[in-house]
Motif scaffolding. Structure first.
Motif, PDB file in Angstrom:
ATOM      1  N   GLN A  34       3.089  -3.125  -8.421  1.00 57.90           N
ATOM      2  CA  GLN A  34       1.710  -2.271  -8.281  1.00 57.90           C
ATOM      3  C   GLN A  34       2.275  -0.640  -8.201  1.00 57.90           C
ATOM      4  N   GLU A  35       3.319  -0.601  -7.153  1.00 58.13           N
ATOM      5  CA  GLU A  35       3.659   0.716  -6.828  1.00 58.13           C
ATOM      6  C   GLU A  35       4.314   1.287  -8.024  1.00 58.13           C
ATOM      7  N   ASN A  36       5.294   0.468  -8.348  1.00 60.84           N
ATOM      8  CA  ASN A  36       6.167   0.853  -9.732  1.00 60.84           C
ATOM      9  C   ASN A  36       5.233   1.409 -10.784  1.00 60.84           C
ATOM     10  N   LYS A  37       4.183   0.436 -10.835  1.00 57.14           N
ATOM     11  CA  LYS A  37       3.199   0.883 -12.238  1.00 57.14           C
ATOM     12  C   LYS A  37       2.668   2.185 -11.947  1.00 57.14           C
ATOM     13  N   LEU A  38       2.306   2.522 -10.742  1.00 54.85           N
ATOM     14  CA  LEU A  38       1.465   4.007 -10.503  1.00 54.85           C
ATOM     15  C   LEU A  38       2.714   5.137 -10.701  1.00 54.85           C
ATOM     16  N   ILE A  39       3.739   4.765  -9.909  1.00 58.07           N
ATOM     17  CA  ILE A  39       4.623   5.802 -10.103  1.00 58.07           C
ATOM     18  C   ILE A  39       5.325   6.118 -11.561  1.00 58.07           C
ATOM     19  N   GLN A  40       5.861   4.956 -12.115  1.00 58.35           N
ATOM     20  CA  GLN A  40       6.659   5.089 -13.124  1.00 58.35           C
ATOM     21  C   GLN A  40       5.670   5.100 -14.455  1.00 58.35           C
ATOM     22  N   ASP A  41       4.912   4.305 -14.382  1.00 55.17           N
ATOM     23  CA  ASP A  41       3.953   4.508 -15.521  1.00 55.17           C
ATOM     24  C   ASP A  41       2.618   5.127 -15.699  1.00 55.17           C
ATOM     25  N   GLY A  42       2.211   5.882 -14.442  1.00 51.80           N
ATOM     26  CA  GLY A  42       1.182   6.500 -14.170  1.00 51.80           C
ATOM     27  C   GLY A  42      -0.094   5.559 -14.186  1.00 51.80           C
ATOM     28  N   LEU A  43       0.139   4.140 -14.179  1.00 54.48           N
ATOM     29  CA  LEU A  43      -1.208   3.486 -14.154  1.00 54.48           C
ATOM     30  C   LEU A  43      -1.595   3.168 -12.841  1.00 54.48           C
ATOM     31  N   LEU A  44      -3.228   2.966 -12.727  1.00 56.39           N
ATOM     32  CA  LEU A  44      -3.419   3.006 -11.336  1.00 56.39           C
ATOM     33  C   LEU A  44      -3.436   1.421 -10.848  1.00 56.39           C
ATOM     34  N   PRO A  45      -3.244   1.594  -9.330  1.00 55.57           N
ATOM     35  CA  PRO A  45      -2.965  -0.061  -8.830  1.00 55.57           C
ATOM     36  C   PRO A  45      -4.238  -0.808  -8.458  1.00 55.57           C
ATOM     37  N   THR A  46      -3.962  -2.031  -8.416  1.00 55.36           N
ATOM     38  CA  THR A  46      -5.180  -3.043  -8.248  1.00 55.36           C
ATOM     39  C   THR A  46      -5.172  -3.591  -6.593  1.00 55.36           C
ATOM     40  N   HIS A  47      -3.843  -3.221  -6.296  1.00 58.38           N
ATOM     41  CA  HIS A  47      -3.488  -3.989  -4.831  1.00 58.38           C
ATOM     42  C   HIS A  47      -4.172  -2.877  -3.816  1.00 58.38           C
ATOM     43  N   VAL A  48      -4.989  -3.135  -2.870  1.00 56.63           N
ATOM     44  CA  VAL A  48      -5.612  -2.252  -1.890  1.00 56.63           C
ATOM     45  C   VAL A  48      -4.424  -1.317  -1.268  1.00 56.63           C
ATOM     46  N   VAL A  49      -3.398  -2.116  -0.832  1.00 59.83           N
ATOM     47  CA  VAL A  49      -2.164  -1.451   0.086  1.00 59.83           C
ATOM     48  C   VAL A  49      -1.662  -0.222  -0.560  1.00 59.83           C
ATOM     49  N   ILE A  50      -1.755  -0.175  -2.028  1.00 60.25           N
ATOM     50  CA  ILE A  50      -1.229   1.037  -2.752  1.00 60.25           C
ATOM     51  C   ILE A  50      -1.869   2.270  -2.330  1.00 60.25           C
ATOM     52  N   LEU A  51      -3.424   2.107  -1.948  1.00 57.93           N
ATOM     53  CA  LEU A  51      -4.050   3.297  -1.943  1.00 57.93           C
ATOM     54  C   LEU A  51      -3.634   4.107  -0.900  1.00 57.93           C
ATOM     55  N   SER A  52      -2.869   3.749   0.024  1.00 54.18           N
ATOM     56  CA  SER A  52      -2.292   4.741   1.085  1.00 54.18           C
ATOM     57  C   SER A  52      -0.828   5.094   0.670  1.00 54.18           C
ATOM     58  N   ASN A  53      -0.648   5.170  -0.581  1.00 49.52           N
ATOM     59  CA  ASN A  53       0.498   5.460  -0.896  1.00 49.52           C
ATOM     60  C   ASN A  53       0.490   7.042  -1.146  1.00 49.52           C
ATOM     61  N   ARG A  54       1.634   7.756  -0.768  1.00 44.10           N
ATOM     62  CA  ARG A  54       1.898   9.161  -0.550  1.00 44.10           C
ATOM     63  C   ARG A  54       1.373   9.786  -2.080  1.00 44.10           C
ATOM     64  N   TRP A  55       1.652   9.211  -3.117  1.00 47.39           N
ATOM     65  CA  TRP A  55       1.221   9.502  -4.452  1.00 47.39           C
ATOM     66  C   TRP A  55       0.154  10.168  -4.390  1.00 47.39           C
ATOM     67  N   PHE A  56      -1.053   9.666  -3.943  1.00 45.78           N
ATOM     68  CA  PHE A  56      -2.390   9.850  -3.773  1.00 45.78           C
ATOM     69  C   PHE A  56      -2.458  11.281  -3.093  1.00 45.78           C
ATOM     70  N   GLU A  57      -1.828  11.643  -2.206  1.00 41.78           N
ATOM     71  CA  GLU A  57      -1.898  12.854  -1.551  1.00 41.78           C
ATOM     72  C   GLU A  57      -1.120  13.902  -2.299  1.00 41.78           C
ATOM     73  N   THR A  58       0.006  13.642  -2.758  1.00 46.14           N
ATOM     74  CA  THR A  58       0.797  14.824  -3.389  1.00 46.14           C
ATOM     75  C   THR A  58       0.413  15.021  -4.903  1.00 46.14           C
ATOM     76  N   ASN A  59       0.002  14.057  -5.496  1.00 48.56           N
ATOM     77  CA  ASN A  59      -0.565  14.446  -7.179  1.00 48.56           C
ATOM     78  C   ASN A  59      -1.623  15.222  -7.109  1.00 48.56           C
ATOM     79  N   PRO A  60      -1.706  16.185  -8.068  1.00 51.25           N
ATOM     80  CA  PRO A  60      -2.960  17.003  -8.271  1.00 51.25           C
ATOM     81  C   PRO A  60      -4.262  15.970  -8.326  1.00 51.25           C
ATOM     82  N   ASP A  61      -4.098  14.909  -8.854  1.00 55.13           N
ATOM     83  CA  ASP A  61      -5.178  14.366  -9.386  1.00 55.13           C
ATOM     84  C   ASP A  61      -5.499  13.125  -8.613  1.00 55.13           C
TER      85      ASP A  61
END
Lengths: 267, 419
Positions: free
Chosen positions: B336-363
């Motif tokens: 799910q993390e790969n999917k978010l970072i490489q493919d730009g698709l949103l995760p379905t696993h709750v753990v990924i919500l705390s990924n840094r991507w959500f803080e660093t990405n403008p959206d």
């Protein structure tokens, strides 16, 4: 130059421009980088040019496979339609029998039934026969072009005088040899024109293969084009390049046979 | 017979080879069918997950089958093929289809252990779409949310204080008008555009406005419902945007792809679109860097809300245990993390919500909030018919065939009738 010829020339130019514009727009779209494709207001000439869309398509294997599938289906359907069509047309042109005209009209009426009206039955039949995803089955169904072939070729066979065959038979040829060596060469241009018409008609068929072929490796080009209309948007650059590449074989056929076609039209 | 010796030798060797015991272990092949836009070459995280699985488990190979065609045709294909039992061992389906597939008996609930994993780790906001009280019907693979896409360069230019004011429906309507530019009559730029054609996406985008005004999807008896007053107010508000010239008067013919193209090209300054458009904008628009995701504007004192959708894997009849294991791995945090970072698709696993991507990405913040507070469409057999009726209602209003009040009233009546 007279006024009327100038007017005719202008009219022809207008018609050609009207027909060519969508094609030119396709060429422009296929060569425009993806990032410039949605520019507003749209521009007639692309700001930049790329061959990337063509490279992506030609570099993959799917286009080539789908091209092979299209050639297989169209060649088989055309050859079989021509063979059976010529056979039937010869009989109808040479022999008078009761109900001949009714039969010919019936063939025409059959052709008037819109293909989509049969699709539910066709799908059910393909399912029962285990012929879903079968290119052979699609080619078989496209042999309905035989009705068009009969209609065109009956007229062509009628134009060849029967006494030519009789003379050949007097010279010692069998009936079959006379047809093969005398009549068929004389209707050759008509066969060629009919073949090209049937081939182009098969090449452009979308709905039938769309209904019966859902394995991407078994699709024909017209259905393969659909891969660029996706959930996550439409890819106009790739779609335009794919469209242009998919009509190239037909254009090539016309270029190769254009002299013979013109001769036939002049006749 | 000078080759007699050679022939005898050849026969002996062939017999030996033929009779030699086979040491090849038995291999089970699991087939997983996915729509063409999830093909491994397009969603690299899925390709990687399959490769990793096949390397780690050579005895249970996963093979991906691509389903071609648009979304509408896909459901029909899935229904037909699943009835004949020849489709695959698992299929990636749109969440809105699950109710129908379950009601038709084409899918079975997930095995207990996989179901427990999903209940425990899936985004809580997504659970109503894939699970009921007794069963979990699918493993969520991809999530999407509706957001406002906004040209912040234009907003800064036309209304410098726009970002300091509360993000409400009133402010949004004012901004839409300010962003509309009619200086070039050949190329009018509208402040806002949304789909109004009779299509599934229209229904879903309308529901974002409807839910934001406190509309209910399900009534007290658990049946799908449409609150006439709320639906009518939402329609009236959207219609006012068209009447005021801030949204195009061709709204009744706009589909989601048309709206996206207008945004990407610069014909619209704001649109209501899907989170998946983020990567499309980066690829297909020179304006990508000037467009950012914003929440659906709040109405009154209600919080902003959006509609959550997505694609989930369902299990069919064969190889259920092995397939469920693979699906659980496709749902796991690394994939799910790969999917978010490489493919730009949103995760379905709750753990990924705390990924840094959500803080660093403008959206990131907008998307994270959407995943947390968004509302998923419920698991209901009649959901497809419900959405179809809603899209007809919206299209009728924008075509001018019915007033918002009459259209909403009729739609609510029909929805009550078909349940």
């Amino acid at each position: 130059m007279s006024r009327s010829s100038v007017a005719t020339g202008l009219l022809v130019a207008l018609v050609v421009a009207y027909a060519a514009l969508p094609l030119l727009w396709l060429v422009k779209t296929s060569l425009t980088p993806e990032i410039n494709l949605h520019q507003w207001p749209p521009r007639l000439a692309p700001a930049a040019v790329t061959a990337g869309h063509y490279a992506d398509i030609l570099g993959g294997t799917r286009f080539w496979r789908q091209l092979g599938n299209s050639v297989f289906v169209c060649a088989l359907a055309t050859l079989a339609s021509l063979a059976f069509g010529a056979w039937g047309a010869y009989g109808l042109a040479r022999h008078r029998f009761r109900g001949r005209d009714v039969f010919l009209t019936g063939l025409l009426l059959l052709h008037l039934i819109p293909g989509v009206a049969n699709m539910a039955a066709v799908y059910r039949a393909a399912d029962l026969l285990g012929a879903l995803n079968s290119l052979l089955f699609v080619a078989l169904l496209k042999m309905t072009g035989v009705t068009v072939a009969i209609w065109i070729l009956v007229a062509a066979f009628r134009r060849v005088p029967a006494h030519l065959e009789q003379a050949a038979e007097l010279d010692g040829l069998s009936r079959r040899q006379a047809i093969w060596r005398v009549t068929l060469p004389l209707v050759g241009p008509a066969l060629l024109t009919t073949g090209l018409l049937l081939f182009v008609q098969s090449w452009n068929t979308f709905f039938l293969p769309f209904l019966l072929l859902d394995d991407p490796n078994k699709m024909t080009l017209t259905v393969g084009l659909y891969q660029y209309f996706t959930e996550h948007g439409f890819e106009p650059g790739h779609a335009a390049a794919f469209m242009l590449l998919s009509i190239l074989p037909v254009i090539l056929l016309f270029v190769v046979f254009r002299q013979r076609l013109w001769r036939n039209i002049e006749i | 017979m000078k080759y007699k010796g050679f022939v005898a030798f050849f026969i002996v060797v062939a017999l030996c080879c033929g009779c030699a015991p086979k040491h090849k272990p038995a291999t089970t092949v699991i087939t997983v069918a996915v729509p063409q836009w999830y093909a491994p070459e397009k969603v690299s995280a899925l390709g990687q997950a399959v490769r990793d699985w096949n390397t780690a488990r050579p005895a249970t190979i996963v093979s991906i089958k691509i389903l071609a065609g648009k979304r509408e045709a896909l459901l029909q294909k899935i229904l037909l093929a699943a009835q004949r039992g020849e489709l695959a061992d698992a299929v990636l389906v749109r969440n809105e289809w699950l109710g129908r597939l379950a009601a038709d008996g084409l899918i079975d609930p997930l095995p207990a252990s996989t179901a427990a994993t999903v209940r425990q780790s899936a985004l809580p906001s997504l659970l109503p779409a894939i699970a009921d009280e007794q069963n979990v019907w699918a493993v969520p693979f991809d999530a999407d949310a509706l957001v406002i896409w906004l040209r912040h360069d234009l907003a800064n230019q036309r209304d410098p204080g726009w970002s300091s004011r509360p993000w409400t429906a009133e402010h949004f309507a004012t901004l839409s008008k300010a962003l509309t530019d009619r200086s070039n009559p050949q190329a009018v730029r509208y402040g806002f555009a949304f789909p109004g054609a009779r299509a599934l996406n229209t229904a879903v985008t309308f529901l974002a406005w409807y839910l934001g005004r406190g509309g209910r999807l399900v009534d007290e008896q658990g049946r799908l419902t449409l609150d006439v007053a709320v639906a009518s107010a939402a329609l009236e508000w959207l219609l006012d945007l068209v009447k005021s010239g801030a949204a195009p008067n061709t709204t009744a013919s706009l589909e989601q792809n048309d709206v996206f193209r207008g945004l990407a090209g610069g014909a619209y300054a704001m649109t209501l679109g899907g989170s998946w458009e983020r990567s499309m904008l980066a690829r297909q628009s020179q304006l990508g860097g000037q467009i950012a995701a914003f929440p659906i504007p709040a109405v009154g004192d209600r919080p902003s809300t959006t509609v959550l959708g997505g694609w989930s894997f369902v299990l069919l009849k064969k190889h259920r245990a092995e397939t469920a294991e693979f699906l659980a791995s496709a749902f796991s945090p690394p994939v799910q993390e790969n999917k978010l970072i490489q493919d730009g698709l949103l995760p379905t696993h709750v753990v990924i919500l705390s990924n840094r991507w959500f803080e660093t990405n403008p959206d990131g913040r907008t998307l994270s909030a959407a995943l947390t507070t968004g509302r998923a469409l419920p698991l209901q057999t009649g959901l497809a018919a419900y959405l179809d009726r809603i899209s007809t209602m919206v299209a009728a209003v924008f075509l001018g065939a019915e007033t918002p009040q009459i259209a909403a009233d009729r739609a609510a009546h029909d929805i009550r009738d078909f349940q």
